[in-house]
Design a protein around this motif. Structure first.
Motif, short mmCIF file in Angstrom:
data_model
loop_
_atom_site.label_atom_id
_atom_site.label_comp_id
_atom_site.label_asym_id
_atom_site.label_seq_id
_atom_site.Cartn_x
_atom_site.Cartn_y
_atom_site.Cartn_z
N ARG A 433 0.83 -1.17 0.07
CA ARG A 433 -0.04 0.01 -0.14
C ARG A 433 0.90 1.31 -0.08
NH1 ARG A 433 -2.48 -3.46 3.62
NH2 ARG A 433 -1.75 -2.26 5.48
N LEU A 434 1.68 1.19 -0.89
CA LEU A 434 2.65 2.66 -1.03
C LEU A 434 2.45 2.97 -2.49
CD1 LEU A 434 6.21 1.34 0.19
CD2 LEU A 434 4.70 2.88 1.08
N THR A 435 1.52 4.18 -2.62
CA THR A 435 1.27 4.77 -3.79
C THR A 435 2.49 5.89 -4.15
OG1 THR A 435 -0.81 4.41 -3.15
CG2 THR A 435 -0.47 6.05 -4.84
N PRO A 436 2.80 5.88 -5.55
CA PRO A 436 3.69 7.07 -5.79
C PRO A 436 3.02 8.32 -5.99
CG PRO A 436 3.74 5.03 -7.27
CD PRO A 436 2.83 4.77 -6.45
N GLU A 437 3.66 9.50 -5.39
CA GLU A 437 3.00 10.76 -5.57
C GLU A 437 3.92 11.62 -5.93
OE1 GLU A 437 1.40 11.62 -1.73
OE2 GLU A 437 0.07 9.75 -1.64
N ASP A 446 7.09 1.87 11.80
CA ASP A 446 7.14 1.27 13.05
C ASP A 446 7.68 -0.12 12.86
OD1 ASP A 446 7.31 0.04 15.50
OD2 ASP A 446 5.29 0.78 16.16
N LEU A 447 8.93 -0.18 12.81
CA LEU A 447 9.57 -1.69 12.66
C LEU A 447 8.96 -2.79 13.36
CD1 LEU A 447 13.32 -0.36 12.01
CD2 LEU A 447 11.46 -0.61 10.42
N ARG A 448 8.12 -2.76 14.29
CA ARG A 448 7.75 -3.75 15.23
C ARG A 448 6.64 -4.29 14.46
NH1 ARG A 448 7.18 -0.59 20.68
NH2 ARG A 448 6.22 0.84 19.12
N LYS A 449 6.29 -3.77 13.50
CA LYS A 449 4.97 -4.19 12.62
C LYS A 449 5.52 -4.73 11.36
CE LYS A 449 1.89 -0.41 14.36
NZ LYS A 449 1.29 0.66 13.73
N GLU A 450 4.82 -5.80 10.97
CA GLU A 450 5.42 -6.44 9.84
C GLU A 450 5.26 -5.70 8.34
OE1 GLU A 450 4.44 -10.68 7.50
OE2 GLU A 450 3.57 -10.35 9.41
N THR A 451 4.13 -4.96 8.30
CA THR A 451 4.04 -4.16 6.87
C THR A 451 4.98 -3.19 7.13
OG1 THR A 451 1.56 -4.69 7.00
CG2 THR A 451 2.30 -2.69 5.79
N ASP A 452 5.12 -2.54 7.96
CA ASP A 452 6.16 -1.26 8.16
C ASP A 452 7.69 -1.75 7.91
OD1 ASP A 452 3.99 0.36 8.45
OD2 ASP A 452 4.39 1.04 10.40
N ALA A 453 7.74 -2.75 8.40
CA ALA A 453 9.42 -3.53 8.40
C ALA A 453 9.77 -3.96 7.04
CB ALA A 453 9.64 -4.79 9.33
N ALA A 454 8.23 -4.35 6.27
CA ALA A 454 8.66 -4.83 4.88
C ALA A 454 8.92 -3.49 3.93
CB ALA A 454 7.30 -5.60 4.39
N ARG A 455 7.89 -2.37 4.50
CA ARG A 455 8.03 -1.12 3.60
C ARG A 455 9.63 -0.62 3.53
NH1 ARG A 455 2.44 1.94 5.47
NH2 ARG A 455 1.12 1.06 4.10
N SER A 456 10.06 -0.59 4.84
CA SER A 456 11.61 -0.16 5.17
C SER A 456 12.59 -1.04 4.37
CB SER A 456 11.83 -0.29 6.70
OG SER A 456 13.04 -0.21 6.85
N GLY A 480 13.75 6.47 19.00
CA GLY A 480 14.05 4.76 19.05
C GLY A 480 14.47 4.46 17.74
N THR A 481 15.21 3.19 17.87
CA THR A 481 15.59 2.59 16.84
C THR A 481 14.44 1.76 16.03
OG1 THR A 481 16.22 0.73 18.20
CG2 THR A 481 18.07 2.36 17.73
N PHE A 482 13.43 1.65 16.60
CA PHE A 482 12.49 0.66 16.05
C PHE A 482 11.43 1.51 15.10
CE2 PHE A 482 10.93 2.18 20.11
CZ PHE A 482 9.80 3.02 20.13
N ARG A 483 12.05 2.75 15.00
CA ARG A 483 11.25 3.88 14.14
C ARG A 483 12.11 4.32 13.03
NH1 ARG A 483 6.15 5.22 15.47
NH2 ARG A 483 5.39 4.65 17.77
N GLU A 484 11.40 4.67 11.87
CA GLU A 484 12.06 5.20 10.71
C GLU A 484 11.03 6.09 10.17
OE1 GLU A 484 15.24 1.98 8.96
OE2 GLU A 484 13.24 2.36 7.89
N THR A 485 11.67 7.34 9.45
CA THR A 485 11.09 8.40 9.03
C THR A 485 11.45 8.61 7.71
OG1 THR A 485 10.55 9.47 11.07
CG2 THR A 485 10.01 10.75 8.80
N ARG A 585 15.50 -5.53 14.13
CA ARG A 585 14.81 -6.07 12.94
C ARG A 585 14.73 -7.61 13.12
NH1 ARG A 585 15.05 -2.35 8.78
NH2 ARG A 585 15.69 -0.43 9.51
N GLY A 586 15.46 -8.28 14.05
CA GLY A 586 15.19 -9.59 14.31
C GLY A 586 16.42 -10.55 13.34
N THR A 587 17.27 -9.82 12.84
CA THR A 587 18.27 -10.53 11.83
C THR A 587 19.34 -11.12 12.76
OG1 THR A 587 19.24 -8.48 11.36
CG2 THR A 587 17.33 -9.18 10.09
N GLU A 588 20.17 -12.01 12.22
CA GLU A 588 21.40 -12.40 12.93
C GLU A 588 22.43 -11.38 12.64
OE1 GLU A 588 23.74 -14.54 15.14
OE2 GLU A 588 21.68 -14.92 14.87
N SER A 589 23.07 -10.91 13.86
CA SER A 589 24.01 -10.15 13.77
C SER A 589 25.25 -10.44 14.62
CB SER A 589 23.59 -8.51 14.16
OG SER A 589 23.05 -8.61 15.53
#
Length: 903
Positions: A433-437, A446-456, A480-485, A585-589
């Motif tokens: 649900r990302l519309t070009p404008e 909010d990277l804790r949400k699956e949709t927002d993490a996929a958008r990121s 917080g590191t769980f948010r991106e703008t 992000r729950g990745t192996e680091s």
């Protein structure tokens, strides 16, 4: 009609578009020929689809080099678009007749600009109509005849030099007595006839029902013929080749459809198309042209990219206004000012219908005084500024950005030709649900949400592929590191970037992975350690698990070979951020953490010797590395919740390194002072540690320049002034050193000090000046046995009880405390806790059945003083009832009272 109907137009001109539509309706040709690349003939049917919404553009790019591309933009008010839509509605064939994109793109490889960059045709304004190169290079600046030649050339000559470009609109405007070619064109074409856009009647403006619709085109062709006779090709060297191609395509169309055809092209080309030449001569001009395999498709466009300020050669100054002139059925001035009023009301401007009425009257009055057939943008802007903006330019600037230019983004059908990567991107953005404008907007994730993490992940993958649809921005709501703008804006050139990135894969994930692996494979040589570290960070942000092992191996190899402490310190922060992102992000680091720890240890070992013997520039750079390493160590060595830091932890080892740097005389004062400040902020110095080190650094034996550098490192930056404000011992040391600087050395010290103190806020500088003027403070007297509170590291004496007691009345009032302390507080420091006793005798309570003034307190202050109406009621009730000079039975210290209020 005995021959082809030649309709010379100005590209993106609403007046030309209306005239073309009227001519086609009147003459109903059997075929319509349009200036454009012939490869786009197969794409014409898509223009009739409902999903196709202008502005759009034809995009042509070389198959083996998608970065070599050109655009042919079309707006709703473009004559070519109007002709194309008319032909599709009436079932009339459409053909493009300009030079093929295969030749124009290849000709750019020989040192000339591609056809779409400077245009494929010249319009009356001297503007190239067809597009801009995706690389963003601006076309050559075009000059008027007067500017180019310095005056009229001799009769019979072909005008200016070959490298001079003629602006036909300016020539005609000057001949008509206008100094502004745009204003002349609007008065003559755009603001007359068609759709009721003129204040004059149809007969006056030449728009009567029985008028010849081709007459305006004949008059314009005559003017262009005179200009071509005087100036030849006007300095456009490629025009003879293009016009030869147009004549060949015109001959082929006449054989197929007869003479009853219409040609829509730039008015500059009409005399050349009407010229009689032989087919052999035209073919000779086209012989030997270079050629590449080209692909053509439709892509969305924006009004902002139609503006000439974007670098588009055929750009117009006001695409939004031209679109309004074309689409408004009547009363364009009233409708435009209504739009403007609606926009201003959305932005909380106080604009009413009365403002619109008065603005319309003023705009029409100005147009009458200035002799214009219709109020143009100049009159409308004056009216808006005077009536709606009260003389301010702010409303006019808003209207210019949002209405005059506009941020309209076109749309193309999903089944339009596209590379596989483009299709995968379209599917992914629809899922997320990302519309070009076209208008820039902020997106909070909010990277804790699956949709927002996929958008990121999608936005980071596109940035890795060189498709900057979104750019990271600083978040105003959370750190917080769980948010991106992100700031998102879709530009038409991104379609070229997508096609260019298609060489890496057919999906966004596979393409990003392949490109990251390729960059990591090439990074073992010339790439810096910071660059490889940044690549690892981008892979982690983009969620590329298949590419991360290859990148990590390249990072380890590069780090093992790099012995430069500056490079190591520069790479460490990005690596530590990657570790933190992996946690969020729950990745192996784990592999990243291991590399980061090894990198930090190498920095610890190499930093002290690397800081010795640096000049001023090297010391400034090393200070930046010191700050970056300190921040990275703070994040990397942070203990987990509930754990106590180990004695030999990463932070402890870093503190030891800072101690070593701060006490070495060979290290520049700037770095030593910064090391002391970092230790002080972390609480690693004792109460007298900072004072002792500052005293040594500012001793008479230290060179003044080195001492000034130490001061800059210690109290430099925006927060350094507050340290001096709160610790007057350090301020006294700085003041004493500064007053003792010799006159000969003061001029060398002054720039450093000015740079240091200029970073402070005005309030901090003012407070420091007051403290210096006041001089040393006297320690306040305290009761016997009342020892001062312990001070925080780096600060002065502890709690000032007198200053704390001054705020207690206000604090009691805010908290609703009606007596000194709480009833549950201990009565004194040595007595056991018990029930609170009344402080003094109180008046008897009135009987319950007696009338009582509810606004009068039940108790009175001592000595029966009347209540003071200027004091709050609860303060009057809380006033003590004991005699004024009698001490309380159980004295409570102000600090104890304050602590009680806090609980």
């Amino acid at each position: 009609m005995t021959g082809p109907l030649l309709l010379g137009v100005r590209h993106h001109g609403p007046g030309s578009a209306r005239a073309v539509r009227a001519a086609l309706e009147q003459y109903t040709p059997a075929a319509v020929l349009i200036e454009g690349p012939p490869e786009a003939d197969e794409l014409v049917p898509l223009a009739a689809r409902e999903e196709m919404r202008p502005p759009v553009a034809l995009l042509a790019h070389a198959q083996d080099d998608p970065g070599r591309a050109a655009f042919w933009p079309l707006a709703e008010f473009s004559p070519e678009w109007v002709a194309m839509r008319w032909a599709l509605e009436h079932g009339v064939p459409v053909r493009f007749i300009d030079l093929p994109a295969a030749h124009s793109l290849a000709m750019g490889e020989d040192g000339e600009q591609p056809e779409g960059q400077t245009s494929d045709g010249e319009e009356p304004g001297g503007e190239r109509p067809d597009g801009v190169l995706s690389g963003g290079e601006e076309p050559a600046r075009e000059q008027s005849v007067g500017e180019a030649s310095g005056g009229d050339g001799p009769e019979g000559e072909q005008g200016p030099q070959a490298d001079v470009r003629v602006d036909p609109i300016r020539v005609l405007a000057e001949a008509a007595g206008y100094d502004d070619p745009e204003r002349w064109w609007e008065d003559v074409v755009e603001h007359r006839g068609g759709g009721g856009t003129s204040r004059r009647s149809g007969a006056e403006s030449g728009g009567g029902p029985d008028a010849d619709a081709a007459a305006p085109f004949a008059a314009l062709a005559e003017a262009m013929g005179a200009l071509r006779g005087a100036y030849g090709d006007g300095g456009h060297d490629r025009d003879p080749v293009r016009e030869a191609q147009m004549r060949l395509r015109l001959r082929a169309a006449r054989k197929e459809f007869g003479n009853h055809i219409a040609v829509v092209c730039g008015a500059w080309h009409v005399p050349a198309l009407a010229q009689r030449t032989t087919m052999a001569a035209d073919r000779q001009l086209l012989k030997g042209l270079p050629k590449v395999k080209a692909t053509v498709t439709w892509v969305p466009w924006t009004h902002r990219r139609l503006s000439r300020h974007s670098g588009y050669g055929a750009g117009i100054a006001s695409p939004g206004w031209y679109g309004h002139l074309f689409s408004a059925p009547d009363r364009p001035v009233e409708r435009w000012l209504t739009k403007a009023a609606g926009l201003l009301r959305e932005e909380d401007y106080a604009v009413s219908s009365a403002h619109v009425i008065e603005a319309v009257r003023l705009a029409e009055g100005l147009a009458t005084v200035r002799g214009r057939p219709l109020a143009g943008l100049t009159e409308l802007d004056d009216a808006i500024r005077a009536v709606m903006g009260d003389g301010s330019d702010a409303p006019s600037s808003l209207i210019h950005d949002r209405l005059v230019v506009g941020e309209v983004l076109g749309e193309v059908p999903e089944d339009a030709p596209a590379v596989p990567l483009q299709r995968d991107l379209a599917r992914t953005r629809r899922t997320l649900r990302l519309t070009p404008e076209a208008l820039e907007r902020e997106l909070e994730l909010d990277l804790r949400k699956e949709t927002d993490a996929a958008r990121s992940r999608l936005l980071h993958r596109l940035r890795l592929l060189g498709i900057p649809w979104g750019e990271p921005a600083h978040s105003r709501s959370s750190t917080g590191t769980f948010r991106e703008t992100w700031r998102l804006r879709w530009e038409p050139e991104l379609s070229v970037r997508v096609a260019e990135a298609g060489i890496w894969g057919t999906t966004v994930l596979s393409a990003a992975t392949a490109k990251a692996i390729a960059e990591a494979s090439e990074a073992s040589g010339a790439a810096t350690l910071a660059g490889v570290t940044a690549l690892a960070e981008r892979c982690l942000l983009a969620g590329l698990p298949d590419a991360l092992p290859v990148v990590m191996q390249a990072l380890s190899d590069r780090a093992a070979l790099d012995a430069d402490v500056g490079h190591l310190a520069q790479a460490l922060p990005a690596l530590v951020r990657s570790v933190r992102y992996g946690d969020v992000r729950g990745t192996e680091s784990a592999a990243l953490r291991e590399v980061a720890m090894g990198l930090a240890e190498r920095v610890f070992v190499g930093l002290p010797p690397a800081c010795a013997g640096l000049d001023a520039e090297g010391a400034a750079a090393m200070r930046g590395h010191l700050d970056a390493t300190h921040q990275a160590v703070g994040l990397l060595g942070r203990p987990k919740p509930g754990e106590r830091p180990a004695p030999n932890s990463l932070r402890a080892r870093w503190a030891a390194v800072l101690h070593t740097v701060s006490e070495r005389d060979a290290v520049p004062g700037l770095i030593r002072g910064r090391a002391v400040r970092l230790l002080l902020d972390d609480g690693e110095l004792g109460e007298e540690g900072a004072e002792r080190l500052m005293g040594l650094a500012l001793s008479p034996g230290t060179p003044p320049v080195d001492a000034a550098g130490w001061v800059e490192g210690f109290v430099g930056g925006g927060d350094g002034g507050m340290l001096l404000v709160h610790d007057e011992r350090l301020l006294a040391l700085v003041d004493g050193w500064l007053t003792g600087v010799p006159d000969a050395a003061f001029t060398d010290v002054l720039p450093l000090l000015r740079r240091t103190f200029a970073a402070y806020e005005a309030g901090v500088r003012r407070t420091l000046g007051e403290l210096i003027r006041r001089g040393p403070t006297v320690t306040p007297r305290r009761p016997p046995g009342d020892a001062p509170d312990p001070a925080a590291p780096g600060f002065g004496p502890g709690l000032d009880r007198d200053r704390a007691a001054a705020v207690l009345p206000t604090l009691r009032l805010l908290l609703g405390i009606e007596q000194q302390g709480f009833a549950s507080e201990p009565s004194g420091p040595s007595e056991p806790a018990g029930p609170a006793e009344p402080i003094g005798p109180t008046e008897p309570t009135a009987p319950t059945d007696a009338p009582r003034d509810r606004h009068r307190p039940t108790t009175r202050p001592h000595n029966d003083q009347p209540a003071d109406p200027s004091r709050p009621l609860n303060e009057q009730q809380a006033a003590p009832s004991r005699p004024p000079n009698e001490p309380p039975a159980h004295p409570t210290r102000p600090a104890d009272d304050l602590m009680g209020a806090r609980t």
